[in-house]
Design a protein around this motif. Structure first.
Motif, PDB file in Angstrom:
ATOM      1  N   LEU A 143       0.825  -1.208   0.000  1.00 21.59           N
ATOM      2  CA  LEU A 143       0.000   0.000   0.000  1.00 21.59           C
ATOM      3  C   LEU A 143       0.858   1.256   0.000  1.00 21.59           C
ATOM      4  CD1 LEU A 143      -2.891  -0.902   2.474  1.00 21.59           C
ATOM      5  CD2 LEU A 143      -3.051  -0.555   0.005  1.00 21.59           C
ATOM      6  N   LEU A 144       2.038   1.182   0.624  1.00 21.58           N
ATOM      7  CA  LEU A 144       2.939   2.333   0.641  1.00 21.58           C
ATOM      8  C   LEU A 144       3.379   2.691  -0.773  1.00 21.58           C
ATOM      9  CD1 LEU A 144       4.292   4.179   2.795  1.00 21.58           C
ATOM     10  CD2 LEU A 144       6.306   2.718   2.585  1.00 21.58           C
ATOM     11  N   ILE A 145       3.584   1.672  -1.599  1.00 20.09           N
ATOM     12  CA  ILE A 145       3.956   1.921  -2.991  1.00 20.09           C
ATOM     13  C   ILE A 145       2.792   2.531  -3.761  1.00 20.09           C
ATOM     14  CG2 ILE A 145       4.678   0.810  -5.138  1.00 20.09           C
ATOM     15  CD1 ILE A 145       6.138  -1.261  -3.435  1.00 20.09           C
ATOM     16  N   LEU A 146       1.584   1.994  -3.523  1.00 18.43           N
ATOM     17  CA  LEU A 146       0.419   2.469  -4.276  1.00 18.43           C
ATOM     18  C   LEU A 146      -0.059   3.846  -3.824  1.00 18.43           C
ATOM     19  CD1 LEU A 146      -1.667  -0.837  -4.469  1.00 18.43           C
ATOM     20  CD2 LEU A 146      -0.298   0.202  -6.280  1.00 18.43           C
ATOM     21  N   LEU A 147      -0.003   4.095  -2.519  1.00 17.64           N
ATOM     22  CA  LEU A 147      -0.583   5.320  -1.976  1.00 17.64           C
ATOM     23  C   LEU A 147       0.428   6.423  -1.725  1.00 17.64           C
ATOM     24  CD1 LEU A 147      -3.071   3.783   0.619  1.00 17.64           C
ATOM     25  CD2 LEU A 147      -3.526   4.508  -1.720  1.00 17.64           C
ATOM     26  N   ARG A 148       1.743   6.087  -1.738  1.00 17.99           N
ATOM     27  CA  ARG A 148       2.728   7.137  -1.496  1.00 17.99           C
ATOM     28  C   ARG A 148       3.718   7.305  -2.635  1.00 17.99           C
ATOM     29  NH1 ARG A 148       7.988   7.360   2.154  1.00 17.99           N
ATOM     30  NH2 ARG A 148       8.606   6.170   0.321  1.00 17.99           N
ATOM     31  N   ASP A 149       4.437   6.225  -2.975  1.00 25.76           N
ATOM     32  CA  ASP A 149       5.536   6.359  -3.926  1.00 25.76           C
ATOM     33  C   ASP A 149       5.066   6.770  -5.316  1.00 25.76           C
ATOM     34  OD1 ASP A 149       7.098   5.628  -1.847  1.00 25.76           O
ATOM     35  OD2 ASP A 149       7.434   3.574  -2.494  1.00 25.76           O
ATOM     36  N   LYS A 150       4.075   6.045  -5.843  1.00 23.84           N
ATOM     37  CA  LYS A 150       3.617   6.356  -7.196  1.00 23.84           C
ATOM     38  C   LYS A 150       2.944   7.719  -7.281  1.00 23.84           C
ATOM     39  CE  LYS A 150       3.283   1.599  -8.869  1.00 23.84           C
ATOM     40  NZ  LYS A 150       2.402   0.563  -9.456  1.00 23.84           N
ATOM     41  N   PRO A 151       2.041   8.084  -6.368  1.00 20.83           N
ATOM     42  CA  PRO A 151       1.465   9.436  -6.437  1.00 20.83           C
ATOM     43  C   PRO A 151       2.510  10.539  -6.298  1.00 20.83           C
ATOM     44  CG  PRO A 151       0.099   8.049  -5.062  1.00 20.83           C
ATOM     45  CD  PRO A 151       1.357   7.275  -5.343  1.00 20.83           C
ATOM     46  N   LEU A 152       3.480  10.352  -5.399  1.00 23.08           N
ATOM     47  CA  LEU A 152       4.511  11.373  -5.229  1.00 23.08           C
ATOM     48  C   LEU A 152       5.386  11.500  -6.471  1.00 23.08           C
ATOM     49  CD1 LEU A 152       5.750  10.960  -1.544  1.00 23.08           C
ATOM     50  CD2 LEU A 152       4.161  12.621  -2.479  1.00 23.08           C
ATOM     51  N   GLN A 153       5.654  10.389  -7.128  1.00 16.98           N
ATOM     52  CA  GLN A 153       6.449  10.438  -8.341  1.00 16.98           C
ATOM     53  C   GLN A 153       5.722  11.213  -9.438  1.00 16.98           C
ATOM     54  OE1 GLN A 153       7.597   6.590  -9.728  1.00 16.98           O
ATOM     55  NE2 GLN A 153       8.869   7.377 -11.396  1.00 16.98           N
ATOM     56  N   ILE A 154       4.416  10.979  -9.560  1.00 17.27           N
ATOM     57  CA  ILE A 154       3.630  11.683 -10.581  1.00 17.27           C
ATOM     58  C   ILE A 154       3.556  13.175 -10.266  1.00 17.27           C
ATOM     59  CG2 ILE A 154       1.339  11.893 -11.603  1.00 17.27           C
ATOM     60  CD1 ILE A 154       1.004   8.879 -11.156  1.00 17.27           C
TER      61      ILE A 154
END
Length: 323
Positions: A143-154
């Motif tokens: 969930l950390l990847i889906l809810l933090r890493d990917k949105p922050l990268q975008i």
């Protein structure tokens, strides 16, 4: 002479002991007067009962109450008008016990009575608790990847916001949303479904449960008038598991924000290898012109070439102009 790290560890230990002492003093100050009031009320009821029933001796009454309270502590009702909903070890109640045990919440209501049940609970928990905690941790990291890493990268690719500032804004928003979904809204639901629970009691239950403290003073679905108790307990189990995943997610986010490994290494005696993660983090400079890369995914980091800054000396190759 004590080293700097030893002094820091000693300071941490003293601070923790002081925190325990302060907590004990406050709890004692808040709860002892109420305990004394309840004790006086019980003694008054005891005297009134013996006066109204002079044929009953105090020794027999005390013996009866001791046995009744012992049976009650095992989760068995001592009342004669027992309904079918007060069975403690039907399948759904056993499922609720298994779920709260493996998540280490452990309300203690009910608990195994037989010797074989205690032995099975021991071996069942030895395997089940690490399995459950590993499952919750893996789910939280995904969930950390889906809810933090990917949105922050975008977001970082479209808006020129520094990574540190962006992480703090995202963490505040996400933690507020998770608190609303798993603490404040469920407290409203429990407040409406449980007759004797106020909103503060329900909020207290949510926090005590999802922090895995599980004091057992509030246990959902224990009232005889509860509608559809089996479905209700299954829904509570689902809430506890998903809520613990949310708590693990918040913990992972906070660890990344406060540089958990770097702070922890300050208190480890003679541990210089603890700074390895810190050195890796400095491979990629954090400025707004470089695309966002998740901190924990070391395999995706970009190496900055030596030619990034022409004014800086290159120590990674031989200077061809040197003669």
């Amino acid at each position: 002479m004590m080293s700097h790290r030893a002094l820091l560890f000693l300071l941490l230990l003293v601070s923790y002991v002081l925190y325990l002492v302060i907590g004990a003093f406050i709890f004692s100050t808040l709860e002892q007067p109420y305990e004394n009031q309840l004790r006086e009320k019980v003694e008054s009821l005891w005297d009134d009962f013996l006066q109204n029933h002079p044929c009953l001796s105090e020794e027999k009454l005390e013996d009866f109450l001791r046995k009744a309270l012992l049976v009650k502590s095992f989760g068995v009702s001592v009342l004669r008008n027992i309904s079918g909903f007060e069975v403690r070890w039907d399948f759904v109640s056993s499922l609720f016990f298994a779920g709260t045990t493996l998540t280490t919440i452990g309300y203690g209501h009910p608990f195994p009575i037989s010797l074989s049940g205690k032995l099975f609970c021991l071996f069942y928990s030895i395997i089940g608790i690490p399995l459950t905690l590993s499952l919750l941790s893996i789910a939280a990291r995904n969930l950390l990847i889906l809810l933090r890493d990917k949105p922050l990268q975008i977001i970082h690719l479209h808006w020129s916001i520094s990574q540190n500032k962006l992480e703090w804004i995202h963490a505040i928003v996400l933690i507020s949303l998770l608190s609303l979904l798993f603490f404040f809204i469920p407290a409203v639901v429990f407040n409406n479904l449980e007759v004797d629970w106020g909103y503060v009691d329900a909020l207290y239950f949510c926090f005590i449960s999802l922090s895995t403290v599980g004091l057992g003073d509030y246990v959902p679905g224990e009232q005889s008038s509860q509608r559809m108790p089996a479905l209700y307990k299954i829904m509570v189990i689902c809430y506890l598991i998903t809520g613990l995943v949310a708590v693990f997610l918040v913990v992972e986010m906070l660890k990344n924000l406060i540089k958990h490994n770097q702070i922890l290494s300050l208190f480890l005696l003679g541990c210089e290898d603890g700074r390895r993660a810190e050195e890796i983090d400095h491979v990629l400079p954090y400025d707004s012109e470089i695309p966002f890369v998740p901190k924990h995914d070391e395999t995706t980091r970009r190496r900055v070439p030596h030619s990034v800054s022409p004014t800086e000396k290159s120590y990674g190759s031989i200077n061809p102009t040197f003669t």
